[in-house]
Enzyme design. Structure first.
Site, PDB file in Angstrom:
ATOM      1  N   TRP A 149      11.358   2.137   0.549  1.00  0.00           N
ATOM      2  CA  TRP A 149      10.854   0.847   1.036  1.00  0.00           C
ATOM      3  C   TRP A 149      10.017   0.090   0.025  1.00  0.00           C
ATOM      4  O   TRP A 149       9.697  -1.071   0.233  1.00  0.00           O
ATOM      5  CB  TRP A 149      10.002   1.090   2.297  1.00  0.00           C
ATOM      6  N   ASN A 150       9.613   0.711  -1.079  1.00  0.00           N
ATOM      7  CA  ASN A 150       8.640   0.013  -1.939  1.00  0.00           C
ATOM      8  C   ASN A 150       9.261  -1.143  -2.721  1.00  0.00           C
ATOM      9  O   ASN A 150       8.619  -2.153  -2.947  1.00  0.00           O
ATOM     10  CB  ASN A 150       7.915   1.000  -2.866  1.00  0.00           C
ATOM     11  N   LYS A 173      21.865   4.681   2.825  1.00  0.00           N
ATOM     12  CA  LYS A 173      20.857   4.613   3.892  1.00  0.00           C
ATOM     13  C   LYS A 173      19.622   3.958   3.286  1.00  0.00           C
ATOM     14  O   LYS A 173      18.800   4.612   2.662  1.00  0.00           O
ATOM     15  CB  LYS A 173      20.489   5.995   4.440  1.00  0.00           C
ATOM     16  N   PRO A 175      15.926   1.923   3.544  1.00  0.00           N
ATOM     17  CA  PRO A 175      14.758   2.265   4.370  1.00  0.00           C
ATOM     18  C   PRO A 175      14.760   1.526   5.703  1.00  0.00           C
ATOM     19  O   PRO A 175      15.028   0.325   5.755  1.00  0.00           O
ATOM     20  CB  PRO A 175      13.582   1.801   3.506  1.00  0.00           C
ATOM     21  N   GLU A 176      14.460   2.255   6.760  1.00  0.00           N
ATOM     22  CA  GLU A 176      14.409   1.650   8.094  1.00  0.00           C
ATOM     23  C   GLU A 176      13.269   0.644   8.197  1.00  0.00           C
ATOM     24  O   GLU A 176      13.306  -0.275   9.010  1.00  0.00           O
ATOM     25  CB  GLU A 176      14.222   2.739   9.161  1.00  0.00           C
ATOM     26  N   GLY A 226      12.539   8.546  -3.947  1.00  0.00           N
ATOM     27  CA  GLY A 226      11.483   8.771  -2.958  1.00  0.00           C
ATOM     28  C   GLY A 226      10.525   9.825  -3.456  1.00  0.00           C
ATOM     29  O   GLY A 226      10.333  10.003  -4.657  1.00  0.00           O
ATOM     30  N   GLU A 248      15.333  10.190  -8.391  1.00  0.00           N
ATOM     31  CA  GLU A 248      14.275   9.357  -8.988  1.00  0.00           C
ATOM     32  C   GLU A 248      13.059   9.525  -8.083  1.00  0.00           C
ATOM     33  O   GLU A 248      12.978   8.934  -7.010  1.00  0.00           O
ATOM     34  CB  GLU A 248      14.763   7.912  -9.046  1.00  0.00           C
ATOM     35  N   CYS A 282       6.545   3.731  -8.277  1.00  0.00           N
ATOM     36  CA  CYS A 282       6.632   5.094  -8.816  1.00  0.00           C
ATOM     37  C   CYS A 282       6.132   5.163 -10.255  1.00  0.00           C
ATOM     38  O   CYS A 282       5.616   6.183 -10.689  1.00  0.00           O
ATOM     39  CB  CYS A 282       8.048   5.637  -8.706  1.00  0.00           C
ATOM     40  N   GLU A 456      18.782   5.595 -13.852  1.00  0.00           N
ATOM     41  CA  GLU A 456      19.217   4.477 -13.004  1.00  0.00           C
ATOM     42  C   GLU A 456      19.126   3.174 -13.770  1.00  0.00           C
ATOM     43  O   GLU A 456      18.600   2.178 -13.277  1.00  0.00           O
ATOM     44  CB  GLU A 456      18.352   4.428 -11.757  1.00  0.00           C
TER      45      GLU A 456
HETATM   46  P1  NAD Z   1       8.351  10.207   2.535  1.00  0.00           P
HETATM   47  O1  NAD Z   1       8.408  11.354   1.633  1.00  0.00           O
HETATM   48  O2  NAD Z   1       8.277  10.439   4.004  1.00  0.00           O
HETATM   49  O3  NAD Z   1       9.610   9.247   2.319  1.00  0.00           O
HETATM   50  C1  NAD Z   1       9.955   8.725   1.065  1.00  0.00           C
HETATM   51  C2  NAD Z   1      11.337   8.077   1.241  1.00  0.00           C
HETATM   52  O4  NAD Z   1      12.287   9.096   1.502  1.00  0.00           O
HETATM   53  C3  NAD Z   1      11.443   7.134   2.435  1.00  0.00           C
HETATM   54  O5  NAD Z   1      12.247   6.042   2.046  1.00  0.00           O
HETATM   55  C4  NAD Z   1      12.114   7.956   3.523  1.00  0.00           C
HETATM   56  O6  NAD Z   1      12.905   7.169   4.383  1.00  0.00           O
HETATM   57  C5  NAD Z   1      12.989   8.877   2.724  1.00  0.00           C
HETATM   58  N1  NAD Z   1      13.193  10.177   3.343  1.00  0.00           N
HETATM   59  C6  NAD Z   1      12.251  10.980   3.881  1.00  0.00           C
HETATM   60  N2  NAD Z   1      12.811  12.132   4.303  1.00  0.00           N
HETATM   61  C7  NAD Z   1      14.137  12.048   4.040  1.00  0.00           C
HETATM   62  C8  NAD Z   1      15.248  12.912   4.230  1.00  0.00           C
HETATM   63  N3  NAD Z   1      15.121  14.146   4.750  1.00  0.00           N
HETATM   64  N4  NAD Z   1      16.470  12.488   3.841  1.00  0.00           N
HETATM   65  C9  NAD Z   1      16.627  11.276   3.276  1.00  0.00           C
HETATM   66  N5  NAD Z   1      15.619  10.413   3.059  1.00  0.00           N
HETATM   67  C10 NAD Z   1      14.382  10.798   3.437  1.00  0.00           C
HETATM   68  O7  NAD Z   1       7.119   9.364   2.094  1.00  0.00           O
HETATM   69  P2  NAD Z   1       6.616   7.920   2.504  1.00  0.00           P
HETATM   70  O8  NAD Z   1       5.360   8.073   3.291  1.00  0.00           O
HETATM   71  O9  NAD Z   1       7.677   7.036   3.047  1.00  0.00           O
HETATM   72  O10 NAD Z   1       6.278   7.415   1.056  1.00  0.00           O
HETATM   73  C11 NAD Z   1       5.190   7.940   0.357  1.00  0.00           C
HETATM   74  C12 NAD Z   1       5.585   8.823  -0.778  1.00  0.00           C
HETATM   75  O11 NAD Z   1       6.920   8.657  -1.152  1.00  0.00           O
HETATM   76  C13 NAD Z   1       4.755   8.448  -1.966  1.00  0.00           C
HETATM   77  O12 NAD Z   1       3.713   9.358  -2.127  1.00  0.00           O
HETATM   78  C14 NAD Z   1       5.695   8.455  -3.119  1.00  0.00           C
HETATM   79  O13 NAD Z   1       5.560   9.650  -3.843  1.00  0.00           O
HETATM   80  C15 NAD Z   1       7.050   8.511  -2.552  1.00  0.00           C
HETATM   81  N6  NAD Z   1       7.867   7.333  -2.829  1.00  0.00           N
HETATM   82  C16 NAD Z   1       8.398   7.247  -4.059  1.00  0.00           C
HETATM   83  C17 NAD Z   1       9.170   6.171  -4.374  1.00  0.00           C
HETATM   84  C18 NAD Z   1       9.773   6.026  -5.735  1.00  0.00           C
HETATM   85  O14 NAD Z   1      10.067   4.929  -6.149  1.00  0.00           O
HETATM   86  N7  NAD Z   1      10.025   7.121  -6.442  1.00  0.00           N
HETATM   87  C19 NAD Z   1       9.405   5.183  -3.431  1.00  0.00           C
HETATM   88  C20 NAD Z   1       8.851   5.319  -2.158  1.00  0.00           C
HETATM   89  C21 NAD Z   1       8.095   6.414  -1.865  1.00  0.00           C
END
Ligand code: NAD
Length: 476
Positions: A149-150, A173, A175-176, A226, A248, A282, A456
């Site tokens: 989502w970021n 998929k 972000p919701e 993520g 990533e 990130c 990427e």
């Molecule tokens: P989170 O770990 O719950 O989710 C991160 C992302 O992964 C979300 O988009 C979520 O929908 C997806 N996700 C979660 N579980 C999944 C699964 N089992 N299968 C597929 N997708 C799944 O964390 P959050 O609270 O949404 O975000 C915070 C943390 O996520 C941050 O601390 C950061 O490290 C990380 N993050 C990193 C990036 C990046 O660009 N690398 C982007 C967003 C979030």
């Protein structure tokens, strides 16, 4: 648009069940919509569509694929303002940042469209007279892509563009929490003429969708952006099915200021990078290792810059930093700040949420943060800067490389010799010295260690979506 958010086999549809996910405006905390999410029957339909879509797409010439992608890029550019407005409302970033992101998306599509025409093989001299030996590169197959989502459109566009350029179909998929820009992106590809089934979009319960898609024999490749824990779980699942993946994941970027650096410039850029997207990046700088001899000046400039930032609704003209994307991040920021203070850090500014409506947090600076504070070890993913004094370049490099993360690293020096040391010795996938120089479409983007693998961006981007086939033949 959000009542039929699933794109399956070229048709936008509602989900087959009644489950929904809430979409909120982070500036107000108010609900925007209930987003229908996929059931297993929808995922099965998407898998069937992606399988058929792959057969159609792979048989088209690289030139045809490239032209459709170029057209999609033009459509995204025309619709950039609408896409930007969606991102502000659902993710919270300031409109200027959202516009920048929306206008960068076509560049990623165009870069990959150009690379699609340069997927070359090799001819290998044969040991056998009359034999021809070739190494060919082929699309790996249908891809399951999970984006966060970021950067709602920018994370997704990299995955879809790389898959399509290689000749793969994709089930994405997005972000919701931030669906609308992602839907607009897929719509642009569709309007440009991407055949049915080549791009499929599903929203769902993340682990349900990833568990099911990764295990499906139709899916050949996983791409995820993520957090580290989720990335490790998905990479393990992919490995158990012998499927390749691009990961990533999170980072914890050091930002080194050497004693001979342009301190004012380093502080100014540091504030800009740290609070961009409220720190939910990130590659955001998170650990500021500043030489003792310039520390006080850097800290004072940085704190002044952080205090001057205008925080507010991203749609307001004067806003420089918006809210955090969700209440989870607010809780995490409060915990990390309190922990750092109790570990001995000094709170220079900020440190608290702003108001009760929306998810706003003050631009925060902590100074003299001990290495054992959680913020020095866990990715903050929010608007908190941790400043640390160091006595030498050696110490800065050693501390920078201390963590299991290795995504981005930044460093400032006027010495070519020191710059060379940073380039060689910083353990990160991307090192940017004396400026912000990462994330363009034509440059590799990705990490090492716990920050993941695969690229990427740049020419390397397609590697994860291609397989190598060796062919040897002699005339009959
Ligand atoms: P989170 O770990 O719950 O989710 C991160 C992302 O992964 C979300 O988009 C979520 O929908 C997806 N996700 C979660 N579980 C999944 C699964 N089992 N299968 C597929 N997708 C799944 O964390 P959050 O609270 O949404 O975000 C915070 C943390 O996520 C941050 O601390 C950061 O490290 C990380 N993050 C990193 C990036 C990046 O660009 N690398 C982007 C967003 C979030």
């Amino acid at each position: 648009m959000l009542d039929k958010p699933l794109l399956i086999d070229g048709i936008w549809r509602a989900a087959s069940g009644n489950r929904t996910a809430e979409v909120k405006n982070p500036a107000t905390g108010q609900r925007i919509a209930q987003l229908p999410i996929a059931e297993r029957a929808d995922l099965d339909a998407a898998l069937g569509a992606a399988s058929r879509g792959f057969e159609t797409w792979r048989k088209m010439t690289a030139l045809e694929r490239s032209r459709i992608m170029q057209k999609a890029a033009g459509i995204v550019r025309e619709r950039a303002e609408t896409i930007a407005q969606h991102m502000v409302r659902e993710q919270g970033k300031p409109l200027a940042e959202a516009r920048g992101e929306a206008n960068a998306a076509p560049e990623h599509i165009e870069w990959h469209a150009e690379e699609a025409r340069r997927i070359y093989g090799r001819v290998i001299p044969s040991r056998v007279p009359g034999a021809r030996q070739m190494s060919l590169r082929e699309p790996v197959g249908p891809v399951a892509a999970f984006s966060p989502w970021n950067f709602p459109i920018n994370q997704l566009v990299r995955k879809i563009s790389a898959a399509l350029a290689a000749g793969c179909s994709v089930i994405a998929k997005p972000p919701e929490e931030t669906p609308s820009a992602c839907i607009e992106l897929a719509r642009a590809f569709q309007d440009a003429g991407v055949p049915a089934g080549v791009i499929n979009i599903v929203f769902g319960i993340p682990h349900e969708v990833s568990d099911y898609l990764i295990a499906s024999p139709i899916i050949q490749k996983i791409s995820f952006t993520g957090s580290v824990p989720v990335g490790k779980a998905l990479a393990a699942a992919a490995a158990s099915h012998m499927k390749r993946s691009t990961m990533e994941l999170g980072g914890h970027a050091p930002y080194i200021v050497a004693d001979d650096a342009d301190v004012a410039a380093a502080a100014k850029l540091g504030v800009m990078l740290k609070y961009r997207n409220a720190g939910q990046v990130c590659a955001s700088p998170t650990r500021f290792y500043v030489h003792d001899s310039v520390y006080d000046g850097f800290r004072d400039s940085f704190v002044a810059g952080a205090k001057a930032l205008k925080v507010g609704d991203g749609l307001a003209d004067e806003t420089q930093m918006g809210p955090l994307a969700n209440p989870r991040r607010l809780d995490a920021m409060e915990m990390l700040v309190d922990d750092a203070i109790s570990a001995g850090a000094k709170l220079e500014c900020g440190g608290r949420r702003i108001g009760n409506a929306g998810f706003f947090f003050e631009p925060t600076v902590l100074s003299d943060v001990p290495e054992e504070a959680r913020i020095m070890n866990e990715e903050p993913f929010g608007p908190v800067a941790a400043l640390v004094r160091v006595g030498s370049v050696d110490e800065a490099i050693e501390r920078s490389n201390r963590l299991p993360f290795g995504l981005a690293a930044f460093a400032f020096t006027r010495s070519l010799k020191t710059a060379d040391r940073f380039a060689e010795e910083l353990a990160a996938g991307m090192v940017s010295i004396n400026h912000f120089g990462i994330a363009a479409a034509e440059t590799p983007f990705g990490g090492i260690k716990d920050s993941g693998y695969g690229s990427e961006g740049g020419a390397e981007s397609l590697d994860g979506y291609l397989t190598t086939k060796f062919v040897s033949h002699v005339g009959a």
